[in-house]
Design an enzyme around this catalytic site. Structure first.
Site, PDB file in Angstrom:
ATOM      1  N   ASP A 121      32.810 -32.492   7.844  1.00 59.92           N
ATOM      2  CA  ASP A 121      33.703 -33.532   8.359  1.00 59.92           C
ATOM      3  C   ASP A 121      32.969 -34.829   8.706  1.00 59.92           C
ATOM      4  OD1 ASP A 121      36.255 -32.426   8.156  1.00 59.92           O
ATOM      5  OD2 ASP A 121      36.153 -31.446  10.115  1.00 59.92           O
TER       6      ASP A 121
ATOM      7  N   ARG B 290      31.976 -29.470  14.655  1.00 64.45           N
ATOM      8  CA  ARG B 290      31.622 -30.883  14.468  1.00 64.45           C
ATOM      9  C   ARG B 290      30.618 -31.387  15.505  1.00 64.45           C
ATOM     10  NH1 ARG B 290      36.254 -35.044  13.036  1.00 64.45           N
ATOM     11  NH2 ARG B 290      34.371 -36.057  12.255  1.00 64.45           N
TER      12      ARG B 290
ATOM     13  N   HIS C 195      45.063 -37.289  16.489  1.00 68.54           N
ATOM     14  CA  HIS C 195      44.188 -38.368  16.974  1.00 68.54           C
ATOM     15  C   HIS C 195      45.038 -39.631  17.097  1.00 68.54           C
ATOM     16  CE1 HIS C 195      39.986 -36.902  15.334  1.00 68.54           C
ATOM     17  NE2 HIS C 195      40.012 -36.786  16.650  1.00 68.54           N
TER      18      HIS C 195
ATOM     19  N   CYS D  48      39.717 -43.072   9.483  1.00 66.80           N
ATOM     20  CA  CYS D  48      38.800 -41.983   9.848  1.00 66.80           C
ATOM     21  C   CYS D  48      37.435 -42.163   9.205  1.00 66.80           C
ATOM     22  CB  CYS D  48      39.360 -40.639   9.393  1.00 66.80           C
ATOM     23  SG  CYS D  48      40.938 -40.233  10.107  1.00 66.80           S
TER      24      CYS D  48
HETATM   25  N1  ARG Z   1      38.810 -32.696   9.796  1.00 68.92           N
HETATM   26  C1  ARG Z   1      38.589 -33.705  10.785  1.00 68.92           C
HETATM   27  C2  ARG Z   1      38.964 -33.154  12.149  1.00 68.92           C
HETATM   28  O1  ARG Z   1      39.951 -32.487  12.243  1.00 68.92           O
HETATM   29  C3  ARG Z   1      39.374 -34.937  10.468  1.00 68.92           C
HETATM   30  C4  ARG Z   1      39.072 -36.084  11.367  1.00 68.92           C
HETATM   31  C5  ARG Z   1      39.892 -37.277  11.056  1.00 68.92           C
HETATM   32  N2  ARG Z   1      39.413 -38.426  11.695  1.00 68.92           N
HETATM   33  C6  ARG Z   1      40.147 -39.304  12.399  1.00 68.92           C
HETATM   34  N3  ARG Z   1      39.584 -40.359  12.851  1.00 68.92           N
HETATM   35  N4  ARG Z   1      41.415 -39.059  12.670  1.00 68.92           N
HETATM   36  O2  ARG Z   1      38.285 -33.400  13.130  1.00 68.92           O
END
Ligand code: ARG
Length: 262
Positions: free
Chosen positions: A57, A82, A161, A255
């Site tokens: 990610d 992450r 988010h 993102c």
């Molecule tokens: N797979 C990532 C997560 O779920 C995606 C992040 C997306 N980033 C964002 N700025 N909305 O954390």
């Protein structure tokens, strides 16, 4: 930005991620490169963060920190998958000579620009909570950055988010999808931004609000055609980019782009 060299969907931490649906890594790379070129063509300088194996990610570079006025408030990720990304971002700011960033490590859980954004005109930080970032991080960010933080509660897991549901368009104008927020947070947004561009549910589901704007050019997902039309009618220049592969991880334009606010 961070190239999707190791991008894949091998765990699911948001409703968009499906570990059984394959990702075309080659196409993901091409689409990402086209986004990078678009920003460069528009006159922006793009720094590239070195991707790391085992951090699929990391391409979503916006989540690694949040900067305002030359100060960087570091991220602390909600999920262990992450967590290691935060150090890579911290190291990035440490090696930049210009402008000489002041980095502050967080104690509270927060996912950087995923849940924080800045509206320069009124000098306001808008901050989301409900899924990833803890509200205690909002208070911490206000102490670190010395700008008022407006807390907004996200209520729809598809928009986990803030940057999935709201985006600044210029110094004073934002776009957002009201139903992603609690009724009280919608009232706060109406009070602060009576002239906002309101997005529809299809716009938001097309990741249209996950956009990057320089005040004039608005770079957004090519699937968000209705929002693009609305932005054009409001005087902005929409620049559509295709990011179908990165959508499989639950992210789009914004993102992928961490903005550096010196
Ligand atoms: N797979 C990532 C997560 O779920 C995606 C992040 C997306 N980033 C964002 N700025 N909305 O954390």
């Amino acid at each position: 930005m961070c190239p999707p060299a190791y991008f894949t969907v091998k765990y699911a931490i948001n409703p968009w991620m499906d570990t059984t649906s394959p990702v075309d890594a080659d196409l993901a790379g091409k689409q990402w490169e086209r986004l990078r070129e678009t920003l460069v063509e528009l006159g922006h300088r793009v720094h590239v963060l070195t991707p790391q194996a085992g951090l699929p990610d990391m391409v979503y570079a916006a989540n690694g920190a949040f900067s305002v006025d030359g100060t960087v408030y570091g991220a602390r990720f909600r999920y262990p998958q992450r967590a290691a990304e935060a150090a890579a971002h911290q190291a990035f700011y440490a090696i930049q000579d210009e402008p000489g960033w002041r980095f502050v490590a967080p104690t509270e859980i927060n996912e950087g620009e995923g849940d924080f954004t800045y509206v320069p005109g009124p000098g306001l930080i808008l901050a989301g909570y409900g899924f990833r970032t803890e509200p205690t991080a909002h208070a911490e960010a206000q102490e670190v950055l010395g700008r008022p933080v407006i807390s907004l509660r996200l209520v729809d897991p598809r928009f986990y988010h803030l940057d999935m549901a709201l985006a600044p368009l210029d110094d004073t104008t934002i776009a957002y999808y009201p139903a992603a927020f609690s009724a009280s947070s919608q009232a706060v947004l109406r009070q602060l931004f009576p002239d906002a561009v309101l997005a529809s549910e299809p716009d938001a589901l097309a990741f249209g609000l996950n956009l990057v704007s320089d005040g004039r050019n608005v770079v957004l997902s090519s699937e968000a055609t209705a929002l693009a039309d609305r932005l054009a009618a409001a005087g902005y220049l929409p620049r559509l980019v295709e990011l179908t592969e990165l959508k499989k991880g639950g992210g789009s334009v914004k993102c992928c782009v961490a903005e550096l606010r010196s």
